[in-house]
Design an enzyme around this catalytic site. Structure first.
Site, PDB file in Angstrom:
ATOM      1  N   LYS A 146       0.850  -1.195   0.000  1.00 37.37           N
ATOM      2  CA  LYS A 146       0.000   0.000   0.000  1.00 37.37           C
ATOM      3  C   LYS A 146       0.882   1.239   0.000  1.00 37.37           C
ATOM      4  CE  LYS A 146      -3.798   0.310   2.465  1.00 37.37           C
ATOM      5  NZ  LYS A 146      -4.539   0.351   3.743  1.00 37.37           N
TER       6      LYS A 146
HETATM    7  C1  E4P Z   1      -7.626   1.277   4.268  1.00 37.10           C
HETATM    8  O1  E4P Z   1      -6.946   1.280   3.251  1.00 37.10           O
HETATM    9  C2  E4P Z   1      -7.596   2.437   5.170  1.00 37.10           C
HETATM   10  O2  E4P Z   1      -6.313   2.525   5.716  1.00 37.10           O
HETATM   11  C3  E4P Z   1      -8.591   2.327   6.266  1.00 37.10           C
HETATM   12  O3  E4P Z   1      -9.806   1.754   5.813  1.00 37.10           O
HETATM   13  C4  E4P Z   1      -8.838   3.659   6.941  1.00 37.10           C
HETATM   14  O4  E4P Z   1      -9.888   3.504   7.837  1.00 37.10           O
HETATM   15  P1  E4P Z   1     -10.235   4.602   8.947  1.00 37.10           P
HETATM   16  O5  E4P Z   1     -10.674   5.849   8.252  1.00 37.10           O
HETATM   17  O6  E4P Z   1     -11.333   3.958   9.733  1.00 37.10           O
HETATM   18  O7  E4P Z   1      -9.003   4.819   9.755  1.00 37.10           O
END
Ligand code: E4P
Length: 223
Positions: free
Chosen positions: A86
């Site tokens: 990522k």
């Molecule tokens: C996924 O790629 C994200 O990092 C994640 O869903 C962020 O979630 P949040 O906004 O609940 O921290």
């Protein structure tokens, strides 16, 4: 449509895998830090629980292409499995996506808040783009509309990059994103379990069992 678990909590992952059709696990630095464990061991454990077929998305921390590439190599060598790196959609991140794609890495572009960020990441070679629905909604944005517009752009330009819609806090956000054609969603176990919850489902089951018991004096089908 693919469903991912957005957690590094081993118990949630075990439960999720046991009960639901899960394509893999997504993490970010906050999700991993929350567990307060050796992160390499934790990620290896997650890989062990989900197996080699399911995807494991792991985020880099670097803010230069050079460091992002180093971290991606480290993740691949030390954790292994069906890894997706990522990478946040900053300028250096896009450069890193291009470099890593050429080396055969699977990439998820993350921290996406606009359709144009998603389009640039897709053109650079990202396999998935992760728009954050709830974080947009929280500041009076429209997370689902961003999903809609990303889908439209990917369809217009016939891009194979898939939307990994993220940052959900309720069922309605997931439902609307699914209707817009998000190819995948990543959810906490709590939000995932809420997809199934309905009080009428529960009361219907209760009545079925009570009616059966009244007539047959037993609560199961098999005597
Ligand atoms: C996924 O790629 C994200 O990092 C994640 O869903 C962020 O979630 P949040 O906004 O609940 O921290």
């Amino acid at each position: 449509m693919l469903i991912f678990l957005d957690t590094a909590d081993i118990n949630s992952i075990k439960k999720g895998i046991e009960y639901y059709p899960i394509a893999g696990v997504t993490t970010n630095p906050t999700i991993i830090a929350r567990e307060n464990k050796d992160y390499v061991e934790l990620l290896k454990d997650i890989g062990g629980v989900i197996g080699k077929d399911k995807m494991l998305h792991i985020q880099v921390l670097g803010t230069t292409a050079e460091n992002i590439v180093k971290e991606a190599n480290f993740i691949k060598d030390s954790i292994g499995g069906n890894i997706y790196i990522k990478i946040p959609v900053i300028k250096e991140g896009i450069k890193a996506i291009k470099i890593l794609k050429k080396k055969g890495f699977n990439i998820t572009a993350t921290a996406i808040f606009t359709p144009q960020q998603a389009l640039v990441a897709a053109l650079a070679g990202a396999d998935f783009v992760a728009p954050y629905v709830n974080r947009l909604d929280n500041i009076s944005g429209d997370g689902v509309n961003v999903i809609r517009e990303i889908k439209k752009l990917f369809d217009i330009y016939k891009l194979n990059t898939r939307i990994l819609a993220a940052s959900f806090k309720n069922v309605e956000q997931v439902h609307k994103s699914s209707l817009e054609g998000a190819h995948s969603v990543t959810l906490s176990l709590e939000v995932l379990e809420n997809l199934l919850y309905h009080p009428l489902t529960d009361s219907s089951i209760k009545t079925f069992i009570e009616d059966w018991e009244t007539t047959y004096n037993q609560t199961e089908f098999i005597k």
